[in-house]
Design a protein around this motif. Sequence first.
Motif, PDB file in Angstrom:
ATOM      1  N   UNK A 274      55.162  49.987 -16.763  1.00  0.00           N
ATOM      2  CA  UNK A 274      55.734  51.263 -17.187  1.00  0.00           C
ATOM      3  C   UNK A 274      56.375  51.071 -18.557  1.00  0.00           C
ATOM      4  N   UNK A 275      56.520  52.127 -19.352  1.00  0.00           N
ATOM      5  CA  UNK A 275      57.173  51.973 -20.644  1.00  0.00           C
ATOM      6  C   UNK A 275      58.633  51.563 -20.490  1.00  0.00           C
ATOM      7  N   UNK A 276      59.115  50.749 -21.417  1.00  0.00           N
ATOM      8  CA  UNK A 276      60.519  50.359 -21.433  1.00  0.00           C
ATOM      9  C   UNK A 276      61.266  51.410 -22.243  1.00  0.00           C
ATOM     10  N   UNK A 277      62.178  52.095 -21.595  1.00  0.00           N
ATOM     11  CA  UNK A 277      62.858  53.215 -22.243  1.00  0.00           C
ATOM     12  C   UNK A 277      64.105  52.726 -22.962  1.00  0.00           C
ATOM     13  N   UNK A 278      64.225  53.108 -24.223  1.00  0.00           N
ATOM     14  CA  UNK A 278      65.343  52.697 -25.056  1.00  0.00           C
ATOM     15  C   UNK A 278      65.758  53.899 -25.907  1.00  0.00           C
ATOM     16  N   UNK A 279      66.911  54.476 -25.578  1.00  0.00           N
ATOM     17  CA  UNK A 279      67.368  55.684 -26.268  1.00  0.00           C
ATOM     18  C   UNK A 279      67.634  55.437 -27.744  1.00  0.00           C
TER      19      UNK A 279
END
Length: 503
Positions: A274-279
């Motif tokens: 899954x994509x690694x989410x980084x705000x």
Amino acid sequence: MAGEGDGEAWLGIDLGTQSVRVLAVTADGTVLGRGSAPLAGRRDGARHEQDPEDWWRAVCEASRAALAPSAGPRIGGLAVCGTSGTVLLTDGAGRAASPALMYDDGRAAREAARLREAGLAVQDTWALPKALWLMTEHGRRAGTEPVTGPGPGTGSDARRITHQPDVITARLVGRPVPTDSSHAFKTGYDLRRDAWPDVPGLPEGAMPEVVRPGSRLGEVCPAAAEATGVPAGTPVIAGMTDGCAAQIASGALRPGSWNSVLGTTLVLKGASLVPVRDATGVVYNHRAPDGTWLPGGASSVGAGALTAAFAGADPAAMDERAAAFEPSGVVTYPLVSPGERFPFAAPDATALILGEPENDADLWAALLQGVAFAERLCLDYLHHLGAPVDGPLTFTGGAARSPYWNQLRADILGRPARVPEQTEPALGMAALARYGGTGGPGLADVAGRMVRVRTVVEPRPGRTALFAEPYARLVDELTVRGWLPAPVAAHALARLDRDTAQS
């Protein structure tokens, strides 16, 4: 064509900054031939341009050199990678209608700022703001001929945004072709929705059609075959950016595995389901041909700091002397240029040095250790974001030629690292060509057969703990300066004595 492609060779083409490199490789990683040809560009302040026609000349020269030694296996397919963010305009027939703005051309800062105000997450040197800049400078020319390539337009005066490899694949196939989603990423392509965004100020129809890497674009046409030596009818497969190509060449494609590329600067690229989410946008995600994700980030720390501080030094001799300073009494964060992008975003960050080195060897040691500390902080940050980091780690890049530095990095990270024999992006494109050309095993399996590991570096017992105190000093200093967010620092400090692969 055999289902597994074992009786064929595969061609990988890498459009680099200073040269084009081509490899002819069998399915088991045997290099049958290689070729290269130089490239030149124009640098002037923020300007960095190349002539797209030079790319084709160099591809022809390098391909002929790579194919000359091999009269054996037929070429089963080819793929092309280019520098991420390099963009130009072409006309309806696919001919260059502007110079190529290279990956680090910095003239589109105002366009980037306007895009960010419109809610698009782009950096100043990404392809999308540069495409808008090009539209202003070279956007339209008079003409009445109809469009001959795919995609909407009003005539030959309509300009189309084109990425570096698209110029070459179009010449190989003999007509304009779609771009791949990997190169389209920095032009704003939404990899989750598989769609272009609405971009204010961009003419309708300027964006190309997009396909997934590994897709078949066509076959080498007779004219291109005569120019390059690549047999007519050879399948042309959609490629990826040079960074993704290097990741494929490292074999780091299974979830949790990471490739740490240490050259002038440091880049980490991994694999995730899954994509690694980084705000904050520090970590971004490419999409693999099979639909999984390739998260990563690029730091401004790297071996370029050694070159700047010790011009003309013998690295092997300095490594030998540096071994007496483990750890050094000096702590560094060796930025190659102002500003940091990963593992934290700090445009005002500058290189730092805490303490006074005893001599040149101590400073050399401190710089080596400082890069390794930054590398550890990158992995700690990825773990903080919830990215899988428990798979194999691979060292590539020019710095991986240093056995001492490889050992030091493994010690500081507290985990083993693989060092492959061959890590050129062109090898990654050969693997992608086989994946896309055979419809056989997955890309990870294909790369696993092509990539040969030269050695595995094991961390020495007790060394990770030995470097914990200077690493903590660096983390504290980065936090005090306001560059490293406090939650990230706390997470890193909580993992001081751990193997960075531990979750």
